[in-house]
Design an enzyme around this catalytic site. Structure first.
Site, PDB file in Angstrom:
ATOM      1  N   GLY A 210      17.593  -5.398  -3.802  1.00 14.83           N
ATOM      2  CA  GLY A 210      18.127  -4.004  -4.192  1.00 14.83           C
ATOM      3  C   GLY A 210      19.318  -3.770  -4.394  1.00 14.83           C
ATOM      4  O   GLY A 210      20.087  -4.998  -4.325  1.00 14.83           O
ATOM      5  N   SER A 211      19.976  -2.784  -4.503  1.00 13.93           N
ATOM      6  CA  SER A 211      21.433  -2.513  -4.831  1.00 13.93           C
ATOM      7  C   SER A 211      22.031  -3.085  -3.400  1.00 13.93           C
ATOM      8  O   SER A 211      23.098  -3.655  -3.573  1.00 13.93           O
ATOM      9  CB  SER A 211      21.591  -1.146  -5.093  1.00 13.93           C
ATOM     10  OG  SER A 211      21.072  -0.069  -3.944  1.00 13.93           O
TER      11      SER A 211
ATOM     12  N   GLU B  61      21.815  -5.741  -1.706  1.00 19.46           N
ATOM     13  CA  GLU B  61      21.716  -7.235  -1.583  1.00 19.46           C
ATOM     14  C   GLU B  61      22.549  -7.565  -2.691  1.00 19.46           C
ATOM     15  O   GLU B  61      23.094  -8.865  -2.565  1.00 19.46           O
ATOM     16  CB  GLU B  61      20.413  -7.589  -1.681  1.00 19.46           C
ATOM     17  CG  GLU B  61      19.329  -7.251  -0.522  1.00 19.46           C
ATOM     18  CD  GLU B  61      18.941  -5.626  -0.531  1.00 19.46           C
ATOM     19  OE1 GLU B  61      18.557  -4.902  -1.408  1.00 19.46           O
ATOM     20  OE2 GLU B  61      18.935  -5.101   0.595  1.00 19.46           O
TER      21      GLU B  61
ATOM     22  N   HIS C 257     -10.564 -14.558  19.224  1.00 20.47           N
ATOM     23  CA  HIS C 257     -10.892 -13.635  18.025  1.00 20.47           C
ATOM     24  C   HIS C 257     -12.087 -12.374  18.462  1.00 20.47           C
ATOM     25  O   HIS C 257     -12.050 -11.296  18.738  1.00 20.47           O
ATOM     26  CB  HIS C 257     -11.070 -14.023  16.751  1.00 20.47           C
ATOM     27  CG  HIS C 257     -10.898 -13.272  15.486  1.00 20.47           C
ATOM     28  ND1 HIS C 257     -10.658 -13.764  14.215  1.00 20.47           N
ATOM     29  CD2 HIS C 257     -10.983 -11.890  15.458  1.00 20.47           C
ATOM     30  CE1 HIS C 257     -10.747 -12.746  13.544  1.00 20.47           C
ATOM     31  NE2 HIS C 257     -10.832 -11.781  13.913  1.00 20.47           N
TER      32      HIS C 257
ATOM     33  N   HIS D 297      15.304  -6.041   0.670  1.00 18.49           N
ATOM     34  CA  HIS D 297      15.873  -4.772   0.319  1.00 18.49           C
ATOM     35  C   HIS D 297      15.568  -3.788   1.582  1.00 18.49           C
ATOM     36  O   HIS D 297      14.561  -3.186   1.798  1.00 18.49           O
ATOM     37  CB  HIS D 297      15.256  -4.233  -0.683  1.00 18.49           C
ATOM     38  CG  HIS D 297      15.932  -2.969  -1.097  1.00 18.49           C
ATOM     39  ND1 HIS D 297      17.291  -2.710  -1.278  1.00 18.49           N
ATOM     40  CD2 HIS D 297      15.284  -1.918  -1.608  1.00 18.49           C
ATOM     41  CE1 HIS D 297      17.480  -1.514  -1.709  1.00 18.49           C
ATOM     42  NE2 HIS D 297      16.380  -0.869  -1.819  1.00 18.49           N
TER      43      HIS D 297
ATOM     44  N   GLY E 265      -3.877 -14.245  11.194  1.00 16.16           N
ATOM     45  CA  GLY E 265      -5.079 -13.581  10.544  1.00 16.16           C
ATOM     46  C   GLY E 265      -4.584 -12.666   9.690  1.00 16.16           C
ATOM     47  O   GLY E 265      -5.532 -12.156   8.886  1.00 16.16           O
TER      48      GLY E 265
ATOM     49  N   GLU F  88       7.606  -8.089  -1.354  1.00 16.03           N
ATOM     50  CA  GLU F  88       8.355  -8.847  -0.353  1.00 16.03           C
ATOM     51  C   GLU F  88       7.331  -9.275   0.606  1.00 16.03           C
ATOM     52  O   GLU F  88       7.644 -10.381   1.516  1.00 16.03           O
ATOM     53  CB  GLU F  88       8.954  -7.756   0.639  1.00 16.03           C
ATOM     54  CG  GLU F  88      10.489  -7.215  -0.152  1.00 16.03           C
ATOM     55  CD  GLU F  88      10.161  -6.211  -1.032  1.00 16.03           C
ATOM     56  OE1 GLU F  88       8.959  -5.759  -1.132  1.00 16.03           O
ATOM     57  OE2 GLU F  88      11.157  -5.662  -1.578  1.00 16.03           O
TER      58      GLU F  88
HETATM   59  C1  LIG Z   1      -3.656  -7.594   5.808  1.00 13.59           C
HETATM   60  C2  LIG Z   1      -5.073  -7.578   6.180  1.00 13.59           C
HETATM   61  N1  LIG Z   1      -5.642  -6.462   5.830  1.00 13.59           N
HETATM   62  C3  LIG Z   1      -7.123  -6.546   6.185  1.00 13.59           C
HETATM   63  C4  LIG Z   1      -7.592  -7.699   7.050  1.00 13.59           C
HETATM   64  C5  LIG Z   1      -8.897  -7.601   7.512  1.00 13.59           C
HETATM   65  N2  LIG Z   1      -9.620  -8.925   7.097  1.00 13.59           N
HETATM   66  C6  LIG Z   1     -10.165  -8.849   5.670  1.00 13.59           C
HETATM   67  C7  LIG Z   1     -10.087  -7.611   4.736  1.00 13.59           C
HETATM   68  C8  LIG Z   1     -11.228  -9.781   5.584  1.00 13.59           C
HETATM   69  C9  LIG Z   1     -11.969 -10.337   4.257  1.00 13.59           C
HETATM   70  C10 LIG Z   1     -11.296 -11.399   3.526  1.00 13.59           C
HETATM   71  O1  LIG Z   1     -12.157 -11.673   2.606  1.00 13.59           O
HETATM   72  P1  LIG Z   1     -12.122 -12.799   1.618  1.00 13.59           P
HETATM   73  O2  LIG Z   1     -12.780 -12.585   0.298  1.00 13.59           O
HETATM   74  O3  LIG Z   1     -10.816 -13.415   1.409  1.00 13.59           O
HETATM   75  O4  LIG Z   1     -12.832 -13.948   2.175  1.00 13.59           O
HETATM   76  P2  LIG Z   1     -14.402 -14.242   2.862  1.00 13.59           P
HETATM   77  O5  LIG Z   1     -15.086 -13.462   1.785  1.00 13.59           O
HETATM   78  O6  LIG Z   1     -14.616 -15.451   2.741  1.00 13.59           O
HETATM   79  O7  LIG Z   1     -14.491 -13.438   4.032  1.00 13.59           O
HETATM   80  S1  LIG Z   1     -10.924 -11.043   6.720  1.00 13.59           S
HETATM   81  C11 LIG Z   1     -10.070  -9.733   7.771  1.00 13.59           C
HETATM   82  O8  LIG Z   1      -9.613  -9.955   9.005  1.00 13.59           O
HETATM   83  C12 LIG Z   1      -6.774  -8.545   7.653  1.00 13.59           C
HETATM   84  N3  LIG Z   1      -7.063  -9.490   8.306  1.00 13.59           N
HETATM   85  N4  LIG Z   1      -5.250  -8.567   7.004  1.00 13.59           N
END
Ligand SMILES: Cc1ncc(Cn2c(C)c(CCOP(=O)(O)OP(=O)(O)O)sc2=O)c(N)n1
Ligand SMILES: [Ca+2]
Length: 529
Positions: free
Chosen positions: A25-26, A28, A281, A70, A401, A47
């Site tokens: 951005g400006s 930077e 988890h 930015h 995750g 980002e």
């Molecule tokens: C930024 C973000 N948003 C939402 C999620 C929630 N989330 C989501 C939305 C998943 C589904 C991913 O689907 P995919 O199509 O990448 O893979 P699968 O179909 O094999 O689960 S797994 C999970 O924890 C996350 N982990 N991170």
């Protein structure tokens, strides 16, 4: 007299930094105007993708990796990706432009209000120097802090009028400065640990990402073979610290208390190396350990040692510790682990390619030392059933995750590996969207990643959680109608779609022969919308 910008870049170049991942951005532009001609700027269109690319690059090179964002809006966009970088102990140096120093208090446009507070707790250190003359020393502190154990991302906000200011006379001391983490277990501690392992009747090793980041995989093999014991990867694996075809390898521990305890049953000593204890988890409570089992924990991160709910812990860089234990622990006399069974022949289907069949095709068609960047969250069992990973640095997964890691980290890892190793990204059709703009960077910089999109039209992992939690058919579980061939081509990456093994085979062969990026969309479920 030299400017702050000139000296600041001398400090960064003095650490071997020759690449910046950024979106400007400006605020930077003055920092970038001072950038030496031999530094490569890699532009990301969002980002989150910038941070993910830097994370993949830092994990592949060992770091440090420089990021330039930015102000608050750019830093905010990167926060999702930062949740993974912090748990991956990724040595990232985030810099962000701040408005003109004298206008910050009145919060003029593009002011990063309370800049140093913004990224906490996702960074090891965060600051905005109180005086322009302290910027070069602050940059030096940022690099050293990111690289000293336990490694991790740092954040430095710099008002953009600082870069043109005159540097002080004492900045020359900064350019050559070196710091190193020298702490190690002392001989008595090593003897005690080795003694407990040697005295165990049925030990087991649980290995984490720090082992792979330290390149200590071979020492882990030596220790496992001395103990003739089984070896698990710690839950929520973000790296692969042990050869997956080794006779001792048992897979990735499931991510719940109940299932970890079930897998550890019967073992009298568990040695966890280079992982938190544990990154559960699914919430499935049970006894934290089987009765009679003792947990010993070795990590470079004092916070991991302090917050663990059980076991005794030692804090030291895990590479030297593993090597020393492998030297000290004698052969147990137990029979060696039996060879792994051959890979199962995965089922095939009509009209789509089941995930395990796809992973088997990737295993047979990718180079043996390919780097797998995986972000397909409902297919982990199928992936590990077909994994043949031997070299350190062969596998990356978002450490928190948080999705949006896969596509960008694959680009960053491929930039790091150059022509030495090919990178293949195995990403779900849900995850792909969080870092999709990385495809543009791959196309523009001709980064030869093979992107494989597993298209099942749904957030498969959430469907799994819906079953576990009994929440039924909630909104937001399906992602129909995504055409990744058109999306990829829109970003400049040649792409094909495949729905049978022959189509996948042809597409992967062409992709691994190509000298630029390719995307292969694979239908991995029936009736994908
Ligand atoms: C930024 C973000 N948003 C939402 C999620 C929630 N989330 C989501 C939305 C998943 C589904 C991913 O689907 P995919 O199509 O990448 O893979 P699968 O179909 O094999 O689960 S797994 C999970 O924890 C996350 N982990 N991170
Ligand atoms: Ca999916």
């Amino acid at each position: 007299m030299a400017t702050i910008g000139e000296v600041g870049w001398q400090v960064l170049r003095g650490h071997g930094i020759d690449t910046v991942f950024g979106n400007p951005g400006s605020n930077e532009l003055p920092f970038l105007a001072a950038m030496p001609g031999d530094v490569r700027y890699v532009l990301g269109l969002h980002e989150g993708a910038v941070l993910g690319m830097a994370d993949g690059y830092a994990q592949a090179t060992g770091g440090p990796a420089l990021v330039n964002l930015h102000a608050a809006s750019g830093s905010g966009n990167a926060m999702g990706a930062l949740t993974s970088a912090v748990y991956a102990h990724s040595p990232l140096v985030l810099t962000a432009g701040q408005q003109v120093r004298s206008t910050v208090g009145q919060e003029v446009m593009l002011t990063n209000v309370d800049a140093a507070a913004l990224p906490r707790p996702l960074v090891k250190w965060s600051a905005e120097p109180v005086d322009a003359r302290d910027v070069p020393r602050s940059l030096s502190q940022a690099v050293h802090t990111a690289m000293l154990e336990p490694r991790g991302p740092v954040y430095l906000s710099v008002p953009y009028d600082d870069w043109a200011a005159e540097a002080g006379p004492d900045t020359g001391h900064l350019v050559g400065r070196r710091t190193a983490s020298a702490a190690a277990l002392d001989p008595a501690q090593l003897d005690a640990l080795a003694g407990m392992l040697a005295a165990a009747s049925d030990p087991v090793l649980v290995l984490g990402p720090q082992v792979d980041a330290a390149g200590a995989n071979a020492d882990a093999v030596r220790l496992a073979e001395s103990l003739a014991c089984p070896v698990w990867i710690a839950p929520s694996a973000s790296r692969c610290p042990f050869p997956t075809r080794h006779p001792g390898f048992r897979g990735v521990l499931p991510a719940s208390v109940r299932d970890v305890t079930a897998r550890l049953a019967g073992h009298d000593v568990v040695l966890v190396v280079g992982a938190p204890v544990f990154r559960y988890h699914q919430y499935l409570p049970d006894d934290l350990l089987p009765a009679g089992t003792r947990l010993l924990h070795l990590t470079a991160d004092p916070a991991e040692a302090a917050r663990a709910p059980m076991g005794d812990a030692w804090v030291a860089p895990v590479g030297p510790a593993l090597a020393a234990l492998a030297e000290r622990v004698p052969a147990s006399g137990r029979p060696a682990q039996p060879p792994r069974a051959p890979f199962a022949e995965p089922a095939s289907a009509t009209g789509h390619v089941p995930p395990e069949q796809l992973f088997a095709l990737v295993r047979t068609l990718a180079p043996a030392d390919a780097v797998h960047v995986v972000e397909s969250t409902a297919t982990a069992d199928a992936y590990w059933a077909q994994a043949d990973l031997t070299e350190p640095g062969s596998y990356l997964f978002p450490a928190s995750g948080g999705l949006g890691f896969g596509l960008p980290a694959a680009v960053g890892a491929q930039l790091a590996h150059g022509s030495a190793r090919r990178v293949v990204a195995l990403v779900g059709d849900g995850s792909a969207n969080y870092g999709i703009t990385a495809l543009w960077t791959a196309a523009q910089y001709r980064v030869p990643v093979v992107f494989v999109i597993l298209r099942n039209g749904t957030y498969g992992a959430l469907r799994g959680f819906a079953e576990l939690l009994g929440t039924g058919e909630t909104p937001g579980l399906d992602v129909p109608g995504l055409d990744f061939v058109k999306i990829a081509e829109g970003y400049g990456v040649p792409a094909v779609s495949a729905r049978d093994a022959d189509g996948v085979t042809a597409a992967l062969k062409e992709a691994f022969d190509a000298d630029g990026p390719r995307l292969v969309e694979v239908l991995t479920a029936p009736g994908v919308g």
